[in-house]
Design a protein around this motif. Structure first.
Motif, PDB file in Angstrom:
ATOM      1  N   ASP A 185      -3.471  -1.870  -5.937  1.00  0.00           N
ATOM      2  CA  ASP A 185      -2.934  -2.316  -4.644  1.00  0.00           C
ATOM      3  C   ASP A 185      -3.589  -3.655  -4.313  1.00  0.00           C
ATOM      4  O   ASP A 185      -4.821  -3.757  -4.334  1.00  0.00           O
ATOM      5  CB  ASP A 185      -3.258  -1.284  -3.557  1.00  0.00           C
ATOM      6  N   THR A 215       0.841  -1.212   0.000  1.00  0.00           N
ATOM      7  CA  THR A 215       0.000   0.000   0.000  1.00  0.00           C
ATOM      8  C   THR A 215       0.868   1.252   0.000  1.00  0.00           C
ATOM      9  O   THR A 215       0.538   2.247  -0.654  1.00  0.00           O
ATOM     10  CB  THR A 215      -0.967  -0.039   1.202  1.00  0.00           C
ATOM     11  N   ASP A 218      -7.757  -4.896  -1.873  1.00  0.00           N
ATOM     12  CA  ASP A 218      -7.677  -5.439  -0.518  1.00  0.00           C
ATOM     13  C   ASP A 218      -8.968  -5.141   0.242  1.00  0.00           C
ATOM     14  O   ASP A 218      -9.452  -4.008   0.213  1.00  0.00           O
ATOM     15  CB  ASP A 218      -6.489  -4.787   0.206  1.00  0.00           C
TER      16      ASP A 218
HETATM   17 MG   LIG Z   1      -1.809  -3.066   2.054  1.00  0.00          MG
END
Ligand SMILES: [Mg+2]
Ligand SMILES: Nc1ncnc2c1ncn2[C@@H]1O[C@H](COP(=O)(O)OP(=O)(O)OP(=O)(O)O)[C@@H](O)[C@H]1O
Length: 202
Positions: A76, A16, A39
């Motif tokens: 991400d 991230t 995520d």
């Molecule tokens: Mg992460």
């Protein structure tokens, strides 16, 4: 869209941090850039929601939205990404950056992942390119030496090592990237980013 996946199935590898800073860099360049947070914890989206409105904008995309336009898409990904899900994602990705923290556990977990990536069709056929970034590396430590040893036989570009600094931590709290901070404070970090930027544009 030019799509970059940030991935390492090991939790806390710096995915991230790398994703949000990469998006921040591209936004500063005046590029159209979007984050897609795969995520469930939604850390990247949380970061984006904190981003001050006066900073260069970063868009948000998800599975339901069209991704056929111009610009950059930074993905991400969650810890544990592998197998079918990874293969499916790789079909739409041009570049993959694997962040690695120099610890024994991280190196062991990442080795398996790099092998898996190397076996993926899109990587084998040269449609997707993989590179590595060392995260939270203090060059003076034994851990950094171990990382170097680990990376010697890995036939992939190691773009750079990013140092362990509160600059990333502070920036994250404020919805910022290091590229949004006072240049004098982050000069060393921006220097460390240059090989990543060059590789992205190559
Ligand atoms: Mg992460
Ligand atoms: N270069 C750095 N210097 C200092 N702290 C860092 C650096 N890179 C990452 N961190 C910190 O390390 C922690 C883990 O980083 P991050 O959340 O980016 O990893 P992740 O791979 O996304 O984790 P997860 O697998 O849980 O999604 C965070 O607290 C982050 O602020």
């Amino acid at each position: 869209m030019k799509t970059i996946l940030i991935a390492n199935p090991k939790g806390g590898a710096g995915k991230t941090t790398l994703s949000t800073n990469l998006a921040g860099y591209l936004a500063h360049q005046g590029e159209d850039v979007f984050l897609w947070d795969l995520d469930r914890q939604k850390s990247a989206l949380h970061w984006l929601s904190q981003r001050p409105a006066n900073l260069p904008p970063i868009g948000r995309l998800d599975a339901t939205k069209d991704k056929s336009g111009a610009g950059w898409l930074v993905l991400d990904s969650p810890a544990g990404l592998h197998g079918e899900k990874l293969s499916e994602l790789l079909k739409r990705v041009e570049k993959i950056i694997v962040p690695i923290v120099p610890s024994s556990f991280d190196l062991a977990a990442t080795r398996t992942f790099l092998n898996e990536l190397g076996d993926e069709k899109s990587v084998r056929k040269g449609r997707a390119f993989v590179a590595i970034v060392g995260m939270r590396v203090d060059a003076r430590t034994r851990a950094a030496e171990k990382l170097d040893d680990f990376l010697v036989p890995v036939d992939l570009p190691v773009l750079t090592h990013l140092r362990d600094t509160q600059n990333y931590v502070t920036a994250a709290f404020e919805g910022k990237s290091i590229f949004d901070m006072a240049p004098s404070q982050v000069a060393q970090d921006i220097e460390q980013w240059q090989p990543i930027i060059k590789w992205l544009r190559s």
